[in-house]
Design a protein around this motif. Sequence first.
Motif, PDB file in Angstrom:
ATOM      1  N   GLU A 118     -34.523  55.543  72.573  1.00 31.13           N
ATOM      2  CA  GLU A 118     -33.192  54.557  72.999  1.00 31.13           C
ATOM      3  C   GLU A 118     -32.631  54.503  71.370  1.00 31.13           C
ATOM      4  O   GLU A 118     -33.001  53.743  70.481  1.00 31.13           O
ATOM      5  CB  GLU A 118     -33.435  53.100  73.410  1.00 31.13           C
ATOM      6  N   GLU A 119     -31.187  54.782  71.631  1.00 30.08           N
ATOM      7  CA  GLU A 119     -30.414  54.769  70.360  1.00 30.08           C
ATOM      8  C   GLU A 119     -31.083  55.417  68.961  1.00 30.08           C
ATOM      9  O   GLU A 119     -31.162  54.754  68.185  1.00 30.08           O
ATOM     10  CB  GLU A 119     -29.983  53.289  70.046  1.00 30.08           C
ATOM     11  N   VAL A 120     -31.353  56.487  69.297  1.00 26.86           N
ATOM     12  CA  VAL A 120     -32.123  57.476  68.263  1.00 26.86           C
ATOM     13  C   VAL A 120     -31.419  58.482  67.693  1.00 26.86           C
ATOM     14  O   VAL A 120     -30.842  59.142  68.405  1.00 26.86           O
ATOM     15  CB  VAL A 120     -33.451  57.823  68.900  1.00 26.86           C
ATOM     16  N   VAL A 121     -31.357  58.835  66.309  1.00 27.13           N
ATOM     17  CA  VAL A 121     -31.075  59.745  65.613  1.00 27.13           C
ATOM     18  C   VAL A 121     -32.296  60.398  65.080  1.00 27.13           C
ATOM     19  O   VAL A 121     -32.818  60.046  64.110  1.00 27.13           O
ATOM     20  CB  VAL A 121     -29.793  59.639  64.652  1.00 27.13           C
ATOM     21  N   GLY A 122     -32.489  61.670  65.721  1.00 28.67           N
ATOM     22  CA  GLY A 122     -33.549  62.470  65.131  1.00 28.67           C
ATOM     23  C   GLY A 122     -33.223  63.796  64.675  1.00 28.67           C
ATOM     24  O   GLY A 122     -32.476  64.634  65.461  1.00 28.67           O
ATOM     25  N   VAL A 123     -33.628  64.300  63.490  1.00 27.36           N
ATOM     26  CA  VAL A 123     -33.131  65.365  62.812  1.00 27.36           C
ATOM     27  C   VAL A 123     -34.493  66.143  62.282  1.00 27.36           C
ATOM     28  O   VAL A 123     -35.029  65.657  61.234  1.00 27.36           O
ATOM     29  CB  VAL A 123     -32.303  65.390  61.623  1.00 27.36           C
ATOM     30  N   ASP A 124     -34.874  67.254  62.682  1.00 29.75           N
ATOM     31  CA  ASP A 124     -36.115  67.991  62.244  1.00 29.75           C
ATOM     32  C   ASP A 124     -37.242  67.078  62.334  1.00 29.75           C
ATOM     33  O   ASP A 124     -37.970  67.206  61.305  1.00 29.75           O
ATOM     34  CB  ASP A 124     -35.737  68.686  60.852  1.00 29.75           C
ATOM     35  N   VAL A 125     -37.494  66.721  63.509  1.00 36.10           N
ATOM     36  CA  VAL A 125     -38.735  65.649  63.477  1.00 36.10           C
ATOM     37  C   VAL A 125     -39.458  66.090  64.841  1.00 36.10           C
ATOM     38  O   VAL A 125     -39.130  66.899  65.546  1.00 36.10           O
ATOM     39  CB  VAL A 125     -38.318  64.337  63.580  1.00 36.10           C
ATOM     40  N   THR A 126     -40.537  65.440  64.766  1.00 35.82           N
ATOM     41  CA  THR A 126     -41.697  65.845  66.091  1.00 35.82           C
ATOM     42  C   THR A 126     -42.153  64.204  66.606  1.00 35.82           C
ATOM     43  O   THR A 126     -42.426  63.632  65.695  1.00 35.82           O
ATOM     44  CB  THR A 126     -42.808  66.636  65.553  1.00 35.82           C
ATOM     45  N   ILE A 127     -41.993  64.410  67.970  1.00 40.43           N
ATOM     46  CA  ILE A 127     -42.303  62.792  68.395  1.00 40.43           C
ATOM     47  C   ILE A 127     -43.428  63.266  69.849  1.00 40.43           C
ATOM     48  O   ILE A 127     -43.093  63.872  70.580  1.00 40.43           O
ATOM     49  CB  ILE A 127     -41.119  62.112  69.011  1.00 40.43           C
ATOM     50  N   ASP A 128     -44.646  62.656  69.464  1.00 39.89           N
ATOM     51  CA  ASP A 128     -45.682  63.170  70.291  1.00 39.89           C
ATOM     52  C   ASP A 128     -45.601  62.254  71.707  1.00 39.89           C
ATOM     53  O   ASP A 128     -44.900  61.374  71.586  1.00 39.89           O
ATOM     54  CB  ASP A 128     -46.927  63.155  69.742  1.00 39.89           C
ATOM     55  N   ASP A 129     -46.544  62.454  72.609  1.00 42.29           N
ATOM     56  CA  ASP A 129     -46.604  61.947  73.687  1.00 42.29           C
ATOM     57  C   ASP A 129     -46.590  60.398  73.674  1.00 42.29           C
ATOM     58  O   ASP A 129     -47.491  59.667  73.049  1.00 42.29           O
ATOM     59  CB  ASP A 129     -47.940  62.195  74.707  1.00 42.29           C
ATOM     60  N   ASP A 130     -46.206  59.798  74.559  1.00 42.93           N
ATOM     61  CA  ASP A 130     -46.083  58.417  74.808  1.00 42.93           C
ATOM     62  C   ASP A 130     -45.415  57.522  73.833  1.00 42.93           C
ATOM     63  O   ASP A 130     -45.875  56.232  73.741  1.00 42.93           O
ATOM     64  CB  ASP A 130     -47.565  58.008  75.260  1.00 42.93           C
ATOM     65  N   ALA A 131     -44.967  58.031  72.902  1.00 42.75           N
ATOM     66  CA  ALA A 131     -44.145  57.286  71.616  1.00 42.75           C
ATOM     67  C   ALA A 131     -42.850  56.801  72.281  1.00 42.75           C
ATOM     68  O   ALA A 131     -42.286  56.957  73.172  1.00 42.75           O
ATOM     69  CB  ALA A 131     -44.044  58.194  70.578  1.00 42.75           C
ATOM     70  N   THR A 132     -42.758  55.614  71.679  1.00 46.72           N
ATOM     71  CA  THR A 132     -41.321  54.804  71.584  1.00 46.72           C
ATOM     72  C   THR A 132     -40.771  54.658  70.546  1.00 46.72           C
ATOM     73  O   THR A 132     -41.137  54.296  69.522  1.00 46.72           O
ATOM     74  CB  THR A 132     -41.562  53.424  72.401  1.00 46.72           C
ATOM     75  N   CYS A 133     -39.285  54.802  70.658  1.00 46.51           N
ATOM     76  CA  CYS A 133     -38.637  54.910  69.461  1.00 46.51           C
ATOM     77  C   CYS A 133     -37.199  54.123  69.746  1.00 46.51           C
ATOM     78  O   CYS A 133     -36.736  54.340  70.577  1.00 46.51           O
ATOM     79  CB  CYS A 133     -38.190  56.055  68.633  1.00 46.51           C
ATOM     80  N   GLY A 134     -36.768  53.212  68.751  1.00 47.63           N
ATOM     81  CA  GLY A 134     -35.742  52.467  69.119  1.00 47.63           C
ATOM     82  C   GLY A 134     -35.637  51.010  69.556  1.00 47.63           C
ATOM     83  O   GLY A 134     -36.571  50.454  69.602  1.00 47.63           O
ATOM     84  N   PRO A 135     -34.635  50.402  69.653  1.00 46.44           N
ATOM     85  CA  PRO A 135     -33.196  51.103  69.625  1.00 46.44           C
ATOM     86  C   PRO A 135     -32.771  51.070  68.113  1.00 46.44           C
ATOM     87  O   PRO A 135     -33.305  50.327  67.370  1.00 46.44           O
ATOM     88  CB  PRO A 135     -32.151  50.037  70.369  1.00 46.44           C
ATOM     89  N   ARG A 136     -31.634  51.954  67.598  1.00 35.07           N
ATOM     90  CA  ARG A 136     -31.216  52.191  66.248  1.00 35.07           C
ATOM     91  C   ARG A 136     -32.470  52.588  65.482  1.00 35.07           C
ATOM     92  O   ARG A 136     -32.523  51.828  64.424  1.00 35.07           O
ATOM     93  CB  ARG A 136     -30.306  51.037  66.058  1.00 35.07           C
TER      94      ARG A 136
END
Length: 463
Positions: A313-331
């Motif tokens: 939610e409201e994430v900027v990701g550049v050249d990254v890896t996010i695995d199963d069931d993770a949560t990121c954001g907001p901002r």
Amino acid sequence: MPMTAIILAAGEGTRMKSRHPKVMHKLLDRPLVSWVTRAARNAGADRIIVVVGNGAEEVRAHLASEKDVECVEQTERLGTGHATRVAIEAAHVSEGPVVILNGDLPLIESETIRAFADTVSSGEHACAILTMTPPDPFGYGRVELAADGTVARIIEQKDCTPEQSETLLECNAGCYAFDGALLTAHVGEIGCENAQHEYYLPDMVEILRGHGHSTTITHCPDYVEGLGVNSRVQLAELTALAQAKINEGLMASGVTMLDPKTVWVGPDVAVGRDTELLPMTMLWGATSVGEGCTVGPNTRLTNTTVGNNVLLEEVVGVDVTIDDDATCGPRAYLRGGAHVLESAHIGTHVELKNTVVGKGSKVPHLSYIGDCEMGAGVNIGGGSITCNYDGVHKSRTTIGDGAFIGSDTMMVAPVSIGAGAITGASSCITKDVPADALAVERSEQFMKEGYASKRLERLRKEA
């Protein structure tokens, strides 16, 4: 037989009103020229030759990452026929089908290019013209066919009679496929006896017919493949067409979009079924998103790999890896090779750079974690920072499994915090912390009772 694609990208594109070459303007996530090189590559082109001219250095610099692309410079821009001759002579093209494409033709499909090349592969035809039937053919050259289905001539719009304008609906898309040997043998016969004193590639049709060779057409199944970009208005129009086509394909494969018009996805992006892309989401480059994810709103991912059941939610990701069931954001801002492991949480106003966040670990809010190796089950208190840069060198921080980092902890790298260790809030950690230890670094709290009211009384008297 080996197929060669020559992409004409030397023009200035004056209607773009830009200091940059026309072919470097982006449609979705990439410059126009890279849409064409991508299509040629996927069509099986053995060689891809890009003719550069205006802004040659900028185009070359961009194409340097495409290792299978050769650049040839047209130092004098004397027309499409001249550009083709420059490419043939510089790159020593001599046999096999040669497809001439325009660098501002982003929506052409690889299947069309392959069929285009196959038209001249058998030797039956020396040349094929890519044609289309747009809803409004005004402005395009019209292709007149002979009784046997071969091309009789190309009539430019300004030369069409009213009857021809109404009856000749097959339009020249400006791309050509040639028998390479015949093109090489006769391209030097193109003259410049015209108002612009330029060498025009369409003249090859008449030249080859004059030598007794057959010319034919390859019709675009969808006219938008033949649409070029000559202005920023047209760039926006073609961007919308590409956006709609990609999004329709994703939705057909099981992806949900609340508002497809506010979702932008690049052509090389993969999205799994039952994933929802919310408004103002942009997925660029080699991004892949797994199944059952929610991405957005206001999220931009570039060259990012996302697992299954992830919330961004409201994430900027550049050249990254996010695995199963993770949560990121907001901002949240993730970059530089960051890796968020399974079930980890990255919260509000958090930045990660070149960091591994272990399984189930949490960086809930207001923190910068850079150049860090974090174990599983770690909790990072709000306002914490890994101080990884001394002005010259970058250094790493290591945080063991289950560590608890108190709020506003400064970790001055290089430093290691052991498994299960605790740091007190507002500590500046400059030395390694053993496993299961408590590290507190803060000065003694000083108090002076009654000071506040006395201070206020003094200030009032002074006023």
